[in-house]
Write a protein that holds these residues in place. Structure first.
Motif, short mmCIF file in Angstrom:
data_model
loop_
_atom_site.label_atom_id
_atom_site.label_comp_id
_atom_site.label_asym_id
_atom_site.label_seq_id
_atom_site.Cartn_x
_atom_site.Cartn_y
_atom_site.Cartn_z
N SER A 1 0.86 -1.18 0.00
CA SER A 1 0.00 0.00 0.00
C SER A 1 0.90 1.23 0.00
O SER A 1 1.74 1.34 0.89
CB SER A 1 -0.90 -0.01 1.24
OG SER A 1 -1.58 1.23 1.35
N TYR B 1 -1.88 -6.07 3.89
CA TYR B 1 -1.25 -4.88 3.30
C TYR B 1 0.10 -4.61 3.91
O TYR B 1 0.27 -4.65 5.13
CB TYR B 1 -2.18 -3.67 3.45
CG TYR B 1 -3.42 -3.82 2.62
CD1 TYR B 1 -3.40 -3.51 1.26
CD2 TYR B 1 -4.60 -4.30 3.18
CE1 TYR B 1 -4.54 -3.68 0.48
CE2 TYR B 1 -5.75 -4.46 2.41
CZ TYR B 1 -5.71 -4.15 1.06
OH TYR B 1 -6.83 -4.32 0.28
N PRO C 1 2.86 -1.65 4.12
CA PRO C 1 3.03 -0.24 3.76
C PRO C 1 4.33 0.04 3.01
O PRO C 1 5.39 -0.50 3.37
CB PRO C 1 3.05 0.48 5.13
CG PRO C 1 2.71 -0.53 6.15
CD PRO C 1 2.87 -1.90 5.56
N SER D 1 -6.84 8.32 -2.05
CA SER D 1 -7.43 7.33 -1.13
C SER D 1 -7.76 6.03 -1.85
O SER D 1 -7.86 4.99 -1.21
CB SER D 1 -8.68 7.89 -0.47
OG SER D 1 -9.59 8.32 -1.45
N PHE E 1 -4.66 3.61 -1.26
CA PHE E 1 -4.07 3.34 0.05
C PHE E 1 -5.00 2.54 0.95
O PHE E 1 -6.21 2.79 0.96
CB PHE E 1 -3.76 4.67 0.78
CG PHE E 1 -2.54 5.38 0.29
CD1 PHE E 1 -1.31 5.18 0.90
CD2 PHE E 1 -2.61 6.24 -0.79
CE1 PHE E 1 -0.17 5.84 0.44
CE2 PHE E 1 -1.48 6.92 -1.26
CZ PHE E 1 -0.26 6.72 -0.63
N LYS E 2 -4.41 1.64 1.71
CA LYS E 2 -5.16 0.96 2.76
C LYS E 2 -5.29 1.91 3.95
O LYS E 2 -6.32 1.96 4.62
CB LYS E 2 -4.38 -0.31 3.17
CG LYS E 2 -4.92 -1.01 4.39
CD LYS E 2 -6.34 -1.49 4.14
CE LYS E 2 -6.90 -2.20 5.37
NZ LYS E 2 -8.37 -2.32 5.26
N GLU E 3 -4.22 2.68 4.20
CA GLU E 3 -4.22 3.62 5.33
C GLU E 3 -5.18 4.77 5.02
O GLU E 3 -5.54 4.99 3.87
CB GLU E 3 -2.80 4.18 5.55
CG GLU E 3 -1.71 3.14 5.82
CD GLU E 3 -1.17 2.45 4.56
OE1 GLU E 3 -1.49 2.91 3.44
OE2 GLU E 3 -0.47 1.43 4.69
N GLU E 4 -5.56 5.50 6.07
CA GLU E 4 -6.41 6.68 5.88
C GLU E 4 -5.58 7.78 5.25
O GLU E 4 -4.87 8.50 5.95
CB GLU E 4 -6.92 7.17 7.25
CG GLU E 4 -8.06 6.36 7.82
CD GLU E 4 -9.36 6.56 7.04
OE1 GLU E 4 -9.69 7.73 6.74
OE2 GLU E 4 -10.01 5.54 6.73
#
Ligand code: GLN
Length: 392
Positions: free
Chosen positions: A118, A137, A139, A355, A358-361
């Motif tokens: 991600s 995921y 990063p 967005s 990405f898995k993250e916010e």
């Protein structure tokens, strides 16, 4: 109305492709979905014109026309550094999209785990869902988009069947170094897993970076399924010509999946594109020169406007940081998607909200691409200047 499957409720349509539709609706300059606005090589078009009257117009062999596979084996054999059997080690698919889906369906059982970096190219999420796999995921941490190899080892220890490596990487432009690929590959061998690569931007790697095929590393051919496409290399994204290369046991199974998914890629287009697969090295050198120039030109333009961006090592994508705009009162609480929709309507330039990668916010990035004629890039930059005026 009878109920639809549960699976269709677990993912959305592609935001990348949705942005193109909105962009077209409002007549914006489309720097969202990545495809060039210039013509494919003339030799390929001339051949297509011939094929129109000479055929083939009926099905090719389901896993790809023989001459197309032979030309592909010769070209990619050089990249991978071994001879590739065009009968047993290649499946031609409808674009890189089907290649990736086919690879996932070939190796995953429902409930299997697959590692995905991600940010990722958004198709991988849907590929995982449709093949029943659960993504883990990993990063990629900016600004270098480095990863923690221990997290990958942990993923394999949790039973991950495969790891997807998009190299060069969409959307962050990372080019995986040979050392990084060796590290990932060693773990895949240690845990007896697959590496599924997406190498559609293999010819867009900017100096001093270099493209390394995972399948070319010692001992990795047996563990790698290489997914690729002709879309970007020959500027024919609408032709939908992709392929998988892998060890023959994997390809034998992938042929079955592909056969029932789509039967085959368009026969006349395979015939015409074969000319491209036989181009000399100089074609790829010229292509890289063209994109290197566009990259410099676009990044310089962004710098002059004062937009903050990453520097892609490969691909034609750039991530722009929009946080300073989201901090303005008029955009307070907006999502990146809302901002991109506003940009299409008010600035006249289409981008993809970060967005969706990405898995993250992550809400502060948008993706633009520079696969455009210089005059279109000029006009897009001119329009983007209006953004900067908001900060005054
Ligand atoms: N890879 C391109 C992108 O990320 C689009 C490919 C596609 O839409 N099939 O924009």
């Amino acid at each position: 109305m009878p109920k639809l499957s549960n699976r269709v409720n677990t993912f959305t349509d592609s935001v990348i492709r949705r942005m193109t539709r909105i962009s077209d609706e409002y007549g914006a300059i489309n720097l969202s979905q990545g495809f060039p606005d210039f013509d494919p090589p003339k030799e390929i078009l001339d051949e297509l014109a011939k094929v129109a009257y000479q055929g083939p117009h009926q099905y090719s062999v389901t896993f790809g026309a023989e001459n197309f596979r032979e030309a592909l084996a010769a070209k990619q054999g050089k990249a991978i550094g071994r001879s590739i059997d065009p009968e047993e080690e290649i499946v031609v698919t409808c674009g890189g999209t089907e290649a990736m889906m086919c690879a996932m369906m070939t190796i995953c059982n429902p409930g299997d785990k697959v590692m995905v970096f991600s940010p990722f190219y958004e198709n991988y999420g849907a590929d995982a869902i449709l093949s029943g796999a659960d993504p883990i995921y990993i990063p990629l941490v900016p600004p270098e988009y480095n990863f923690d190899i221990q997290l990958i080892e942990k993923g394999f220890q949790q039973g991950a069947k495969a790891i997807i490596v998009c190299n060069p990487s969409n959307p962050c432009g990372k080019v995986f170094s040979r050392e990084e690929l060796v590290q990932i590959g060693e773990l895949a061998v240690k845990y007896d897993a697959f590496v599924v690569t997406d190498e559609v931007y293999e010819h867009m790697v900017y100096a001093p970076y270099q493209h390394t095929c995972m399948a070319s590393l010692p001992g990795m051919y047996e563990h790698t399924i290489t997914c690729n496409s002709l879309s970007k290399t020959y500027s024919i994204t609408g032709w939908r010509l992709g392929y998988l290369i892998g060890p023959k046991e994997v390809i034998e199974a992938a042929k079955k999946v592909h056969d029932f998914l789509t039967v085959g890629a368009a026969a006349p287009l395979q015939e015409a594109a074969t000319v491209g697969l036989k181009f000399p090295e100089s074609y790829y050198e010229e292509l890289l020169k063209t994109y290197t120039k566009k990259r410099e030109y676009f990044l310089k333009g962004l710098d002059e406007i004062g937009l903050k961006h990453n520097i892609p090592q490969g691909t034609y994508f750039v991530l722009i940081d929009i946080q300073e705009f989201l901090d303005l009162p008029q955009f307070h609480g907006w999502t990146d998607l809302e901002f991109c929709e506003w940009m299409i309507k008010n600035i006249g330039v289409a981008a993809v909200p970060g967005s969706s990668f990405f898995k993250e916010e992550v809400n502060h990035l948008i993706r633009l691409h520079f696969a455009r004629e210089e005059k279109t890039i000029d006009e897009a930059l001119e329009r983007l200047k209006k953004l900067q005026e908001l900060l005054k």
